[in-house]
Design a protein around this motif. Sequence first.
Motif, short mmCIF file in Angstrom:
data_model
loop_
_atom_site.label_atom_id
_atom_site.label_comp_id
_atom_site.label_asym_id
_atom_site.label_seq_id
_atom_site.Cartn_x
_atom_site.Cartn_y
_atom_site.Cartn_z
N PHE A 6 0.82 -1.20 0.00
CA PHE A 6 0.00 0.00 0.00
C PHE A 6 0.85 1.25 0.00
O PHE A 6 0.36 2.33 -0.18
CB PHE A 6 -0.93 0.03 1.22
CG PHE A 6 -2.07 -0.91 1.07
CD1 PHE A 6 -3.11 -0.61 0.22
CD2 PHE A 6 -2.08 -2.10 1.72
CE1 PHE A 6 -4.15 -1.49 0.05
CE2 PHE A 6 -3.12 -2.98 1.57
CZ PHE A 6 -4.16 -2.67 0.72
N ARG A 18 1.80 -5.97 0.13
CA ARG A 18 1.19 -4.65 0.12
C ARG A 18 1.00 -4.23 -1.33
O ARG A 18 1.80 -4.58 -2.17
CB ARG A 18 2.08 -3.65 0.85
CG ARG A 18 2.26 -4.01 2.30
CD ARG A 18 3.19 -3.05 2.95
NE ARG A 18 3.43 -3.45 4.31
CZ ARG A 18 3.93 -2.65 5.22
NH1 ARG A 18 4.22 -1.41 4.91
NH2 ARG A 18 4.13 -3.07 6.43
N VAL A 19 -0.02 -3.46 -1.59
CA VAL A 19 -0.36 -3.12 -2.97
C VAL A 19 0.28 -1.80 -3.39
O VAL A 19 -0.06 -0.76 -2.85
CB VAL A 19 -1.89 -3.04 -3.14
CG1 VAL A 19 -2.24 -2.68 -4.56
CG2 VAL A 19 -2.54 -4.34 -2.75
N PHE A 41 -8.20 -2.34 -3.06
CA PHE A 41 -7.41 -2.59 -1.85
C PHE A 41 -7.24 -1.35 -0.98
O PHE A 41 -7.17 -1.46 0.24
CB PHE A 41 -6.03 -3.15 -2.22
CG PHE A 41 -6.09 -4.59 -2.62
CD1 PHE A 41 -6.21 -5.58 -1.66
CD2 PHE A 41 -6.07 -4.95 -3.94
CE1 PHE A 41 -6.29 -6.92 -2.02
CE2 PHE A 41 -6.14 -6.28 -4.32
CZ PHE A 41 -6.26 -7.26 -3.36
N THR A 42 -7.20 -0.18 -1.58
CA THR A 42 -6.94 1.03 -0.79
C THR A 42 -8.20 1.73 -0.30
O THR A 42 -8.18 2.34 0.76
CB THR A 42 -6.08 2.03 -1.58
OG1 THR A 42 -6.74 2.36 -2.80
CG2 THR A 42 -4.72 1.44 -1.89
N ARG A 51 -7.28 -6.24 4.73
CA ARG A 51 -6.57 -5.75 3.54
C ARG A 51 -5.31 -6.59 3.29
O ARG A 51 -5.04 -7.00 2.17
CB ARG A 51 -6.21 -4.28 3.74
CG ARG A 51 -5.77 -3.58 2.50
CD ARG A 51 -5.67 -2.07 2.64
NE ARG A 51 -5.29 -1.57 3.93
CZ ARG A 51 -5.99 -0.71 4.66
NH1 ARG A 51 -7.13 -0.24 4.20
NH2 ARG A 51 -5.55 -0.29 5.81
N ARG A 52 -4.54 -6.86 4.34
CA ARG A 52 -3.33 -7.68 4.20
C ARG A 52 -3.67 -9.10 3.78
O ARG A 52 -3.01 -9.69 2.92
CB ARG A 52 -2.53 -7.69 5.50
CG ARG A 52 -1.63 -6.50 5.64
CD ARG A 52 -0.64 -6.67 6.78
NE ARG A 52 -1.27 -6.86 8.09
CZ ARG A 52 -1.65 -5.87 8.89
NH1 ARG A 52 -1.48 -4.62 8.52
NH2 ARG A 52 -2.21 -6.13 10.05
N TYR A 54 -6.35 -10.17 2.12
CA TYR A 54 -6.80 -10.15 0.73
C TYR A 54 -5.62 -9.93 -0.22
O TYR A 54 -5.56 -10.55 -1.28
CB TYR A 54 -7.85 -9.07 0.51
CG TYR A 54 -9.24 -9.40 0.98
CD1 TYR A 54 -9.48 -10.35 1.97
CD2 TYR A 54 -10.33 -8.75 0.44
CE1 TYR A 54 -10.77 -10.63 2.40
CE2 TYR A 54 -11.62 -9.03 0.86
CZ TYR A 54 -11.83 -9.97 1.83
OH TYR A 54 -13.10 -10.25 2.25
N ALA A 55 -4.71 -9.05 0.15
CA ALA A 55 -3.54 -8.78 -0.68
C ALA A 55 -2.69 -10.04 -0.81
O ALA A 55 -2.21 -10.38 -1.90
CB ALA A 55 -2.72 -7.64 -0.11
#
Length: 76
Positions: A6, A18-19, A41-42, A51-52, A54-55
């Motif tokens: 992210f 992280r994206v 994601f964000t 979020r983590r 799913y990432a």
Amino acid sequence: MAALSFETRSEPVRGSHRVTHAPALIAASGPGASYRFLEFFTAQIRNPHTRRAYARAAAEFFDWLAAKGVKQLAAI
């Protein structure tokens, strides 16, 4: 596929999940697809743990697709 992050960086850190950029398969579908992938994601997932997770799942899925030779989203 490189790790997802992210944080904004030019090169993602492997294993961080992280994206920072869309996977190659998404990026090949154009800037709109890349934007939507990153936005999911964000903007859509507020809980950092979710979020983590799913990432990490997305990274593993796109790594699997790459290993199977999938070159287009339409093939999924």
